[in-house]
Design an enzyme around this catalytic site. Structure first.
Site, PDB file in Angstrom:
ATOM      1  N   CYS A 117      17.073  23.543 -20.047  1.00 16.89           N
ATOM      2  CA  CYS A 117      16.945  23.755 -18.597  1.00 16.89           C
ATOM      3  C   CYS A 117      15.547  24.231 -18.187  1.00 16.89           C
ATOM      4  O   CYS A 117      15.217  24.210 -17.013  1.00 16.89           O
ATOM      5  CB  CYS A 117      17.999  24.743 -18.118  1.00 16.89           C
ATOM      6  SG  CYS A 117      19.650  24.234 -18.593  1.00 16.89           S
ATOM      7  N   HIS A 242      15.856  28.066 -11.846  1.00  6.46           N
ATOM      8  CA  HIS A 242      16.802  27.063 -12.350  1.00  6.46           C
ATOM      9  C   HIS A 242      18.156  27.320 -11.701  1.00  6.46           C
ATOM     10  O   HIS A 242      18.641  28.459 -11.664  1.00  6.46           O
ATOM     11  CB  HIS A 242      16.890  27.171 -13.879  1.00  6.46           C
ATOM     12  CG  HIS A 242      18.048  26.451 -14.454  1.00  6.46           C
ATOM     13  ND1 HIS A 242      18.376  25.153 -14.111  1.00  6.46           N
ATOM     14  CD2 HIS A 242      18.989  26.846 -15.359  1.00  6.46           C
ATOM     15  CE1 HIS A 242      19.448  24.786 -14.777  1.00  6.46           C
ATOM     16  NE2 HIS A 242      19.854  25.794 -15.532  1.00  6.46           N
ATOM     17  N   ASN A 272      24.836  22.704 -11.949  1.00  6.46           N
ATOM     18  CA  ASN A 272      23.690  22.909 -12.839  1.00  6.46           C
ATOM     19  C   ASN A 272      23.255  21.546 -13.390  1.00  6.46           C
ATOM     20  O   ASN A 272      23.988  20.933 -14.162  1.00  6.46           O
ATOM     21  CB  ASN A 272      24.131  23.860 -13.956  1.00  6.46           C
ATOM     22  CG  ASN A 272      23.057  24.122 -14.978  1.00  6.46           C
ATOM     23  OD1 ASN A 272      22.060  23.419 -15.053  1.00  6.46           O
ATOM     24  ND2 ASN A 272      23.279  25.139 -15.791  1.00  6.46           N
TER      25      ASN A 272
HETATM   26  O1  UT7 Z   1      21.730  26.080 -17.745  1.00  5.09           O
HETATM   27  C1  UT7 Z   1      22.504  26.680 -18.723  1.00  5.09           C
HETATM   28  C2  UT7 Z   1      22.639  28.047 -18.342  1.00  5.09           C
HETATM   29  N1  UT7 Z   1      24.016  28.443 -18.242  1.00  5.09           N
HETATM   30  C3  UT7 Z   1      24.322  29.413 -17.421  1.00  5.09           C
HETATM   31  O2  UT7 Z   1      23.496  29.903 -16.695  1.00  5.09           O
HETATM   32  C4  UT7 Z   1      25.709  29.967 -17.465  1.00  5.09           C
HETATM   33  C5  UT7 Z   1      25.650  31.458 -17.308  1.00  5.09           C
HETATM   34  N2  UT7 Z   1      26.988  32.052 -17.302  1.00  5.09           N
HETATM   35  C6  UT7 Z   1      27.785  31.917 -16.246  1.00  5.09           C
HETATM   36  O3  UT7 Z   1      27.422  31.302 -15.263  1.00  5.09           O
HETATM   37  C7  UT7 Z   1      29.124  32.598 -16.282  1.00  5.09           C
HETATM   38  O4  UT7 Z   1      29.235  33.333 -17.480  1.00  5.09           O
HETATM   39  C8  UT7 Z   1      30.307  31.607 -16.201  1.00  5.09           C
HETATM   40  C9  UT7 Z   1      30.380  31.042 -14.794  1.00  5.09           C
HETATM   41  C10 UT7 Z   1      30.117  30.467 -17.190  1.00  5.09           C
HETATM   42  C11 UT7 Z   1      31.619  32.290 -16.519  1.00  5.09           C
HETATM   43  O5  UT7 Z   1      31.788  33.408 -15.651  1.00  5.09           O
HETATM   44  P1  UT7 Z   1      32.331  34.779 -16.235  1.00  5.09           P
HETATM   45  O6  UT7 Z   1      32.483  35.705 -15.117  1.00  5.09           O
HETATM   46  O7  UT7 Z   1      31.376  35.159 -17.345  1.00  5.09           O
HETATM   47  O8  UT7 Z   1      33.742  34.367 -16.768  1.00  5.09           O
HETATM   48  P2  UT7 Z   1      34.326  34.466 -18.250  1.00  5.09           P
HETATM   49  O9  UT7 Z   1      33.681  33.444 -19.131  1.00  5.09           O
HETATM   50  O10 UT7 Z   1      34.249  35.890 -18.674  1.00  5.09           O
HETATM   51  O11 UT7 Z   1      35.829  34.065 -18.037  1.00  5.09           O
HETATM   52  C12 UT7 Z   1      36.696  34.876 -17.280  1.00  5.09           C
HETATM   53  C13 UT7 Z   1      38.051  34.211 -17.254  1.00  5.09           C
HETATM   54  C14 UT7 Z   1      38.604  33.829 -18.621  1.00  5.09           C
HETATM   55  O12 UT7 Z   1      39.965  34.061 -18.596  1.00  5.09           O
HETATM   56  P3  UT7 Z   1      40.591  35.374 -19.316  1.00  5.09           P
HETATM   57  O13 UT7 Z   1      40.199  35.243 -20.746  1.00  5.09           O
HETATM   58  O14 UT7 Z   1      39.963  36.539 -18.628  1.00  5.09           O
HETATM   59  O15 UT7 Z   1      42.055  35.244 -19.068  1.00  5.09           O
HETATM   60  C15 UT7 Z   1      38.378  32.341 -18.697  1.00  5.09           C
HETATM   61  O16 UT7 Z   1      39.307  31.684 -19.504  1.00  5.09           O
HETATM   62  O17 UT7 Z   1      37.979  32.993 -16.496  1.00  5.09           O
HETATM   63  C16 UT7 Z   1      38.562  31.940 -17.251  1.00  5.09           C
HETATM   64  N3  UT7 Z   1      37.919  30.690 -16.912  1.00  5.09           N
HETATM   65  C17 UT7 Z   1      38.290  29.941 -15.881  1.00  5.09           C
HETATM   66  N4  UT7 Z   1      39.279  30.075 -14.981  1.00  5.09           N
HETATM   67  C18 UT7 Z   1      39.391  29.132 -14.039  1.00  5.09           C
HETATM   68  C19 UT7 Z   1      36.837  30.130 -17.503  1.00  5.09           C
HETATM   69  N5  UT7 Z   1      36.511  28.998 -16.859  1.00  5.09           N
HETATM   70  C20 UT7 Z   1      37.400  28.867 -15.846  1.00  5.09           C
HETATM   71  C21 UT7 Z   1      37.573  27.910 -14.840  1.00  5.09           C
HETATM   72  N6  UT7 Z   1      38.568  28.079 -13.959  1.00  5.09           N
HETATM   73  N7  UT7 Z   1      36.765  26.835 -14.709  1.00  5.09           N
END
Ligand code: UT7
Length: 315
Positions: A117, A242, A272
């Protein structure tokens, strides 16, 4: 880090997005997710996904638009640099295919680079280096990604985040201020995509770790650029990060204590798009008249590798 009178200036930009818009609601029919989850965690509302368009097609449309707007002869180009990790072929590169499609000059280096990225900003730096070694003043720099090619549409934790698209810039070597910072830290565990031959060549990401990396690294890049240039953030008209996640950008804004309006955002529409996100944003900003001569901007990218990059330029 580099400070030089041999700076780089963006002459014109272009962009190309696939025609198909996929909303969060439509994503919720593919995986167990919801518009509410995606918007609240990321700010993304929809993305564009290719349905038959190729990476070369997106890249060449964006590049053709930038070249036409720049109003220069193609023979004035001294380099063509394409940033991508989702190329149509292992070889030829997207850059060589641009040369074929757009009849670009043959007497210049044309190459793809991969810094995930951060790639477009690495691309500016590579193009500048090539121009400094040659006799021509102009280069074509493109960020083009077909991320739907490497996204697992059964993995809700990644598939809702990404989109396809391309952005391009014709850049010119000149003596306007230009400062840069680039870096990399080898890590193949947090954000990676297996290569050719892997039965599951999908993007894997530990989102929380990438989030923490980004909110730490972006302000450090901005600070480094400001200290190189002797400018303050108040003297910068726009910061273009980004476009990965609205919450990352809000964290950075909070940390730096600046108005949100200084940070351009369009990720709600495209998700993204990796190395295409910054040139797509710049093209929108030029088209909307936000960028006027004499303004100063900072662009900052971060991504797989880990890589990071920032440039401070005058418009
Ligand atoms: O260019 C590459 C750079 N990448 C990035 O910049 C990504 C940076 N990270 C992020 O943007 C965030 O970490 C995410 C958006 C990917 C995730 O957000 P988060 O607040 O860190 O969520 P999490 O991964 O901690 O997940 C929280 C919960 C989980 O459920 P449990 O285990 O708490 O029951 C996931 O399973 O959300 C769940 N989950 C979803 N739920 C509904 C994960 N993806 C989804 C989804 N819809 N699409």
């Amino acid at each position: 880090m580099t400070e030089t009178m041999n700076g780089l200036h963006i002459v014109a930009t272009g962009r190309s997005l696939p025609a198909t818009v996929v909303t969060n609601e439509q994503m919720s029919h593919m995986v167990d997710t919801s518009d509410e989850w995606i918007v609240s965690r990321t700010g993304i509302r929809e993305r564009r996904l290719c349905q038959g368009e190729t990476n070369v097609q997106l890249a060449s449309e964006a590049a053709a638009q930038a070249l036409e707007r720049a109003g220069i002869e193609k023979e004035a180009l001294g380099a063509c640099v394409v940033s991508t990790f989702t190329s149509d072929y292992g070889t030829p590169s997207v850059a060589c295919m641009l040369q074929k499609k757009l009849a670009l000059p043959q007497d210049m280096p044309s190459l793809d680079i991969n810094a995930a990225c951060s790639g477009f900003l690495y691309g500016l730096q590579v193009a500048r280096g090539l121009l400094l070694q040659g006799e021509k003043r102009y280069a074509l720099v493109v960020g083009s990604e077909l991320l739907s090619r490497v996204v697992d549409f059964e993995d809700r934790s990644t598939c809702v985040l990404f989109g396809d698209g391309a952005g391009a810039a014709v850049v010119e070597l000149d003596d306007r201020p230009y400062y840069s910072v680039m870096g990399a830290q080898g890590n193949d565990e947090v954000l990676y995509c297996p290569g050719i031959g892997n039965p599951r060549p999908f993007l894997h990401m530990a989102g929380g770790d990438v989030f923490r990396f980004a909110v730490d690294r972006i302000p450090r890049c901005i600070d480094a650029l400001l200290s190189q240039s002797g400018l303050t953030l108040e003297q910068i008209d726009y910061v273009v990060c980004h476009q990965a996640n609205e919450r990352i950008i809000r964290h950075v804004v909070h940390k730096l204590g600046v108005p949100m309006e200084k940070f351009y955002m369009n990720l709600a529409k495209y998700g993204n798009t990796s190395s295409a996100s910054i040139p797509i944003a710049l093209d929108e900003m030029y088209c909307d008249g936000l960028l006027q001569p004499g303004m100063k901007i900072i662009c900052v990218g971060f991504g797989g590798g880990f890589t990071w990059g920032g440039v401070l330029m005058e418009v």
